[in-house]
Design a protein around this motif. Sequence first.
Motif, PDB file in Angstrom:
ATOM      1  N   THR A   1      34.672  21.564  55.357  1.00 47.13           N
ATOM      2  CA  THR A   1      35.677  22.872  55.209  1.00 47.13           C
ATOM      3  C   THR A   1      34.603  23.894  53.853  1.00 47.13           C
ATOM      4  O   THR A   1      34.462  25.008  54.256  1.00 47.13           O
ATOM      5  CB  THR A   1      36.795  22.726  54.675  1.00 47.13           C
TER       6      THR A   1
ATOM      7  N   GLY B   1      40.064  19.311  45.690  1.00 48.68           N
ATOM      8  CA  GLY B   1      39.621  18.259  46.734  1.00 48.68           C
ATOM      9  C   GLY B   1      38.527  18.647  47.684  1.00 48.68           C
ATOM     10  O   GLY B   1      37.684  18.192  47.890  1.00 48.68           O
ATOM     11  N   LEU B   2      39.011  19.850  47.406  1.00 48.30           N
ATOM     12  CA  LEU B   2      37.546  21.126  47.868  1.00 48.30           C
ATOM     13  C   LEU B   2      37.155  21.315  46.667  1.00 48.30           C
ATOM     14  O   LEU B   2      35.532  21.017  47.674  1.00 48.30           O
ATOM     15  CB  LEU B   2      38.272  22.534  48.994  1.00 48.30           C
TER      16      LEU B   2
ATOM     17  N   ARG C   1      40.880  13.230  45.129  1.00 46.67           N
ATOM     18  CA  ARG C   1      41.262  12.749  46.986  1.00 46.67           C
ATOM     19  C   ARG C   1      41.896  11.632  47.102  1.00 46.67           C
ATOM     20  O   ARG C   1      41.325  10.780  46.231  1.00 46.67           O
ATOM     21  CB  ARG C   1      40.302  13.069  47.628  1.00 46.67           C
TER      22      ARG C   1
ATOM     23  N   GLU D   1      41.399  13.178  57.862  1.00 45.74           N
ATOM     24  CA  GLU D   1      39.944  12.362  57.359  1.00 45.74           C
ATOM     25  C   GLU D   1      39.486  11.681  57.323  1.00 45.74           C
ATOM     26  O   GLU D   1      40.023  10.146  56.831  1.00 45.74           O
ATOM     27  CB  GLU D   1      40.075  12.862  55.639  1.00 45.74           C
TER      28      GLU D   1
ATOM     29  N   CYS E   1      44.525  15.041  52.512  1.00 42.20           N
ATOM     30  CA  CYS E   1      44.722  16.592  52.394  1.00 42.20           C
ATOM     31  C   CYS E   1      46.162  17.624  51.762  1.00 42.20           C
ATOM     32  O   CYS E   1      46.676  16.952  52.951  1.00 42.20           O
ATOM     33  CB  CYS E   1      44.253  16.759  54.155  1.00 42.20           C
TER      34      CYS E   1
ATOM     35  N   SER F   1      46.412  19.775  53.714  1.00 41.95           N
ATOM     36  CA  SER F   1      46.921  20.256  54.777  1.00 41.95           C
ATOM     37  C   SER F   1      47.694  19.696  55.168  1.00 41.95           C
ATOM     38  O   SER F   1      49.366  19.659  55.967  1.00 41.95           O
ATOM     39  CB  SER F   1      45.775  20.721  56.137  1.00 41.95           C
TER      40      SER F   1
ATOM     41  N   PRO G   1      36.921  11.719  53.079  1.00 45.60           N
ATOM     42  CA  PRO G   1      36.839  13.789  53.206  1.00 45.60           C
ATOM     43  C   PRO G   1      36.342  13.973  53.079  1.00 45.60           C
ATOM     44  O   PRO G   1      35.745  15.509  53.159  1.00 45.60           O
ATOM     45  CB  PRO G   1      37.092  13.433  51.123  1.00 45.60           C
TER      46      PRO G   1
ATOM     47  N   CYS H   1      37.076  16.502  56.106  1.00 40.01           N
ATOM     48  CA  CYS H   1      37.499  17.595  56.102  1.00 40.01           C
ATOM     49  C   CYS H   1      37.353  18.725  55.437  1.00 40.01           C
ATOM     50  O   CYS H   1      36.314  19.979  55.338  1.00 40.01           O
ATOM     51  CB  CYS H   1      39.110  18.145  55.832  1.00 40.01           C
ATOM     52  N   ALA H   2      37.517  17.927  54.083  1.00 41.32           N
ATOM     53  CA  ALA H   2      37.304  18.634  52.440  1.00 41.32           C
ATOM     54  C   ALA H   2      36.038  19.401  52.804  1.00 41.32           C
ATOM     55  O   ALA H   2      35.376  20.308  52.142  1.00 41.32           O
ATOM     56  CB  ALA H   2      38.008  18.051  51.463  1.00 41.32           C
TER      57      ALA H   2
END
Length: 350
Positions: free
Chosen positions: A168, A191-192, A345, A69, A46, A48, A161, A164-165
Motif C-alpha cells: 500500500t 502499521g503503514l 503490527r 496479510e 490490518c 481494514s 504485513p 498489505c501495509a
Amino acid sequence: MLSSTDTQFDCYACHGKDEALKPWAYKPRPLGEDDVEIAISHCGICGSDIHTLDSGWGATKYPVVVGHEIVGKIVDKGPRVSGLEIGDRVGVGPQVFACLKSDCKACSSGNDATCPNKVGAYNSKYADGSKSYGGYSKGIRVLSHYAFKIPEVIDSAEAAPILCAGVTVFTPMRRYGVKAGDRVGVVGIGGLGHLALQYAKALGAEVTAISTSTNKKSEAQQLGASHFVNLRDEEDMKKASRSLDYLFITSNASDAPYDQYASLLDTFGKMVLLAAPEDIIKIRPFSLIPRNITLVGSIIGSIEDQKATLEFSAKHNIRPMIEKLPMSKVNEGLKHVRDGKVRYRVVLEN
C-alpha cells in the motif's frame, strides 16, 4: 487433481457488529483450474479488518472472516497453474481475483487492483455469488496469480504485513517515481507509516515523520526519518511549511487536519491518501489551488506491484516491527490494535 468438495476450513468469524470472533468452519468454493489452496501459517491484523468487523465502511456481509496479510504453503493447485508448486511458501494480500482479460481496461494496463470484477480477500463476492473469506483461518483458495512467492530471506511472520501495509505504501512511491533527493513526509507512524519511512529512506529520499506527539520520534528516526514534525507544535509547523514534495497520509484519524497537511507541501506537491477514515475528508480549496497541490488516492497494488514490493523489501532489508500471537488469541490481538498499543503490527500464527 482438484481438492475434494468436502473440504472445510476452520477459522474465526464475526457474526455481527460489536461481536467477538468465534471458532467457525466454512466450505470453500471448488478449487478452480487456475486456483491454489494454501494452508495458512500467518496472518497480520490490518486496520481494514477492524473497519470491516465494525461495518465502518458500510454494511458488512456477516458472517465475515477477515484477514488479508496471509502467508502459508500451497497444498493443492489446479491443472492450469504454472510457476507455483505444492509446498511453495506464498503470500496473499487484499485481492484474490481479477478477470485479467485482454479487453479489461484495468487488467490489460497492469492496473488489475482496479478491475471492475475484482474480488477482495474477504467481505466480497465472486461472479457466481459465493463469498470470499480471509486469513483468520486454517486455509484459503485464491486465483494463483494472487499467490506470491515469499523471498527466502524474509521470515513468514514478517512477510505478512508486507502483503498489505507494505504494498500500500510502496506502490505510490514507485508509481510517482520517488527518488534520491525528493522530500517525503509520512503522516502517522503506525502499521503503514513505519514501513513507509523505511521505503522512502531506501529510495534515497529525505524523510520527515509527522505525528500528533513526540512519543514515536526516536523510533521514527531509527526507521529512516531525518526530520520530525509534531502537528500540535506551532514552531514545528512554521519551520516545516512548504518543505515537502510528497506527503503520504497513513493515519486514519477522524476529523484530520488536511489543511495543515497541505501547508507542508511545496509547489506542485502531491498529497497521497493511503488510509481510509470513516468520516468525510474536509479541506479548503485554497489549501490546494495556490501552490498547484495534487490530492490523490492510492489503492493497494497490482500483481506486479506486489512482486516489486517483496523484491525491494528483500533487497533493502525492509521489515515490519511485529508482535506475534497464536490465532486462538485473535480477540486479544484485535483489542491490542484497537487500544493503539501495538508496535506496529500484530501477526497471528497457526
